[in-house]
Design an enzyme around this catalytic site. Sequence first.
Site, PDB file in Angstrom:
ATOM      1  N   TRP A 114       0.827  -1.209   0.000  1.00 11.77           N
ATOM      2  CA  TRP A 114       0.000   0.000   0.000  1.00 11.77           C
ATOM      3  C   TRP A 114       0.861   1.259   0.000  1.00 11.77           C
ATOM      4  O   TRP A 114       0.381   2.341  -0.316  1.00 11.77           O
ATOM      5  CB  TRP A 114      -0.949   0.009   1.194  1.00 11.77           C
ATOM      6  CG  TRP A 114      -0.315   0.232   2.543  1.00 11.77           C
ATOM      7  CD1 TRP A 114       0.759  -0.422   3.065  1.00 11.77           C
ATOM      8  CD2 TRP A 114      -0.737   1.158   3.553  1.00 11.77           C
ATOM      9  NE1 TRP A 114       1.042   0.045   4.329  1.00 11.77           N
ATOM     10  CE2 TRP A 114       0.136   1.002   4.655  1.00 11.77           C
ATOM     11  CE3 TRP A 114      -1.763   2.092   3.643  1.00 11.77           C
ATOM     12  CZ2 TRP A 114       0.017   1.751   5.827  1.00 11.77           C
ATOM     13  CZ3 TRP A 114      -1.890   2.843   4.815  1.00 11.77           C
ATOM     14  CH2 TRP A 114      -1.005   2.661   5.883  1.00 11.77           C
ATOM     15  N   ASP A 115       2.149   1.098   0.311  1.00 12.19           N
ATOM     16  CA  ASP A 115       3.075   2.219   0.312  1.00 12.19           C
ATOM     17  C   ASP A 115       2.962   3.020  -0.984  1.00 12.19           C
ATOM     18  O   ASP A 115       2.998   4.255  -0.977  1.00 12.19           O
ATOM     19  CB  ASP A 115       4.523   1.723   0.420  1.00 12.19           C
ATOM     20  CG  ASP A 115       4.766   0.763   1.566  1.00 12.19           C
ATOM     21  OD1 ASP A 115       3.806   0.120   2.019  1.00 12.19           O
ATOM     22  OD2 ASP A 115       5.917   0.642   1.992  1.00 12.19           O
TER      23      ASP A 115
ATOM     24  N   LYS B 246       1.831   0.450  16.379  1.00 13.88           N
ATOM     25  CA  LYS B 246       3.056   0.279  15.595  1.00 13.88           C
ATOM     26  C   LYS B 246       3.346   1.497  14.735  1.00 13.88           C
ATOM     27  O   LYS B 246       4.479   1.967  14.650  1.00 13.88           O
ATOM     28  CB  LYS B 246       2.950  -0.967  14.716  1.00 13.88           C
ATOM     29  CG  LYS B 246       4.176  -1.203  13.845  1.00 13.88           C
ATOM     30  CD  LYS B 246       4.033  -2.447  12.989  1.00 13.88           C
ATOM     31  CE  LYS B 246       5.270  -2.652  12.120  1.00 13.88           C
ATOM     32  NZ  LYS B 246       5.174  -3.853  11.266  1.00 13.88           N
ATOM     33  N   GLN B 247       2.321   1.987  14.062  1.00 16.10           N
ATOM     34  CA  GLN B 247       2.493   3.106  13.144  1.00 16.10           C
ATOM     35  C   GLN B 247       1.173   3.853  13.034  1.00 16.10           C
ATOM     36  O   GLN B 247       0.161   3.417  13.558  1.00 16.10           O
ATOM     37  CB  GLN B 247       2.923   2.613  11.769  1.00 16.10           C
ATOM     38  CG  GLN B 247       1.883   1.757  11.076  1.00 16.10           C
ATOM     39  CD  GLN B 247       2.316   1.326   9.681  1.00 16.10           C
ATOM     40  OE1 GLN B 247       3.458   1.467   9.287  1.00 16.10           O
ATOM     41  NE2 GLN B 247       1.396   0.790   8.927  1.00 16.10           N
TER      42      GLN B 247
ATOM     43  N   GLU C 197       0.057  -3.087  12.879  1.00 19.96           N
ATOM     44  CA  GLU C 197       0.221  -4.541  12.758  1.00 19.96           C
ATOM     45  C   GLU C 197       0.657  -5.203  14.062  1.00 19.96           C
ATOM     46  O   GLU C 197       0.847  -6.419  14.094  1.00 19.96           O
ATOM     47  CB  GLU C 197       1.224  -4.843  11.638  1.00 19.96           C
ATOM     48  CG  GLU C 197       0.699  -4.451  10.267  1.00 19.96           C
ATOM     49  CD  GLU C 197       1.767  -4.432   9.194  1.00 19.96           C
ATOM     50  OE1 GLU C 197       1.411  -4.449   8.008  1.00 19.96           O
ATOM     51  OE2 GLU C 197       2.972  -4.376   9.549  1.00 19.96           O
TER      52      GLU C 197
END
Length: 760
Positions: free
Chosen positions: A343-344, A594-595, A482
């Site tokens: 998806w980046d 996580k992000q 994640e």
Amino acid sequence: MRQSLEPTPDPGWIIAHEGYNVLTENAVESRFAFGNGFLGMRAALAGGRGPSWLSWLGGVRWRSWPRCYVAGLFDIPNTEPPVPALAPVADWSRVLITLNGKPLLAHEGQMLRGIRTLDLRRGLLLSAWTHCTPAGVTTSGRGLALLSLADRAAGLQLLRAELDRDGVDVKLEATFAMASLDVKPMLLEQDLGSWRTEVTGKGVAMAGAATLRLGGKLREPERPFPLLWVWSWRSIAGQVIELDRMVAVARAGNPEDDPAPRAAAALERSRLLGWRAVLAAHEAAWNARWTASDIVIEGDEAMQRALRFAVYHLTSAANPEDEHVSIGARGLTGDAYFGHVFWDTEIYLLPFYIAVWPEAARALLMYRFHTLPAARAKAAQAGYRGALYAWESADTGEETTPEHVVGADGAIVEILTGKMEHHISADIAYAVWQYWRATGDDEFFLGAGAEILLETARFWACRGIAEPDGKRHIRHVIGPDEYHEDVDDNAFTNVMARWNIARALEALELLQAGWPERAAVLRRKLSLGDDELADWRDAVARLVTGLDPATGIYQQFAGFNALDPLDLAAYAGANMPIDVVIKRQRTQRSQVVKQADVVALIALLPKEFPGELAERNFRYYEPKCAHGSSLSTSMHGLVASRLGDAEMALRYLHKTAALDLDLDPNSAGGVRIAGLGGMWQTVMLGFGGVDLMGDILEINPKVPPQWRSLSFRLCWKGRVVAIRIAGGALQATLVQGEAMDIRIAGATHKLTAGMLQVSI
């Protein structure tokens, strides 16, 4: 040749590294990699590095990891699990020099001077060195390497060197190093070779030509083997050695296609031009790209250079001429993630290409259209309708995420992202809509974009199940965070899914109003009836979002608020990811992210967070994020900049820049190109305030007070607009295209020929 080997004099365009350290050499090779979207090459030293054949390494570390890649050249190596990986091709830049029968190696003797320079302005890797052998012979030289942005099949290497003494028996070999090339040779001629991958049957051909001059006089080579040039002579102190080498590469997608003639023709193009013209055309192509994409910051030299480094790699990664490949998580700069596409690309990279290089953006989205059949197949296999894109994609669009890996302790670890990280389909739909809104490319919308929007919406409507509580839920997913797997109603996933369905309904209405015949054809093709569309509207109305009306906070997923609080400040000194420090089970029980997850949602869909909702959710989740992914800091920087917190935004911006510029050993697998795209977004969409999603171009700048000015160009529906923000004013100039409306700091103006200046 000498002048060509000198870098651009302006230090704002130069990234340099001096010295050699085995602990960081692989990261240097990633950081200084060069490419053109079709070919990519790591910045390994051309000579003096020794052989790089593969063996069981154990605890031994490679000094260097030379690699040349061809976009789309995937094969399935002998790994467990067997997943497609980007296959390296022959290292065409290898030079072996022997002095009195002994090879010149960087780790033997004394390296008196060694510097590699990335000339961002010209798209060149330059090198300079002075090396003294154990026998006391000193060699000095300069080198240049490029992969042409003007002719993507072509590469060029220049080398200029001299020795400090007479009477040394010198042998120079210019080779195509093939020791790590695990492909079947199909043709080997003097100047041309072709190979085929063993499992996927893809072909690649490489052609080469090399010339050497001693003291300005041409010297004929020995040609003992194909793609090998050997010269031998006795040295004269100070005599100049000049090597120029050209390479050409072609790829074939199936066994019936022979790439050799195309590689030979590409080499002949370069030979007819000569290396000076090849270099000049490459520099002109880079100049055109910089004219379109350079961002000028006055008042922050470090960020100016870091941002140009980002734009350099983003430019090097894209190929608007090939709509059957995309950009992997490390571009064409390293082996990490096997070259797979995530998806980046759509979320972190596409905004850059949409704004400054729409042709490249279109090609990347067409890759997703060509892989739509695989997305339909994945959805059907999981029991759903519509299109579920692969979490990790290679050339075919089939799911390439390994289902399990073997952990460091030998235990089997199940990988769930390929099965549960479904937000990828909404991410791609988001990029499709953003591209169409910003470019007005109706041909793309009619031929590809609308179908992607409808098929992803169909998947989400099927995925959101109506339950007895009167709501529709999306269960068993993984959001961007994640650390927490197999969760229900992840806010990012659900809100993006609802947005995806709503945009598909809007797209269909626009089709029916503007192109009724095309709308009818597409509906027949997809068997899309009125009952199904009614179900989509129901999904938009009833899909759970996670928003708590009482607090204004989106719960990241069902049950997140009941997890154990965790004070990340207590682990600020740890140099390992938080899930390693506190272990996986505790991480899963904790409110640690996580992000960017909800924060990413604020960045992508700011209209879902009216009033104080954006500020409230950002301040709630920002302290909970451990930034265990290189994708995270740029999203936080973007949101902080939009909220007017320039200090925090700059802090995150510099953290993102440091990921690759500070030679983190984890960069050995390639530059983190999503982080580089995220840097660009923080500056352009955050500080610059550019909005590409509206009916008209909108700019609401919030430039940090430390910056004296911010200047850039962008594309908008066939126009090119130049913007300069300085001293409380914004200057907009219509560089190309027809007059247009532009909204600046909330007020709408007509932009015509000449410059518009507005106080902000």
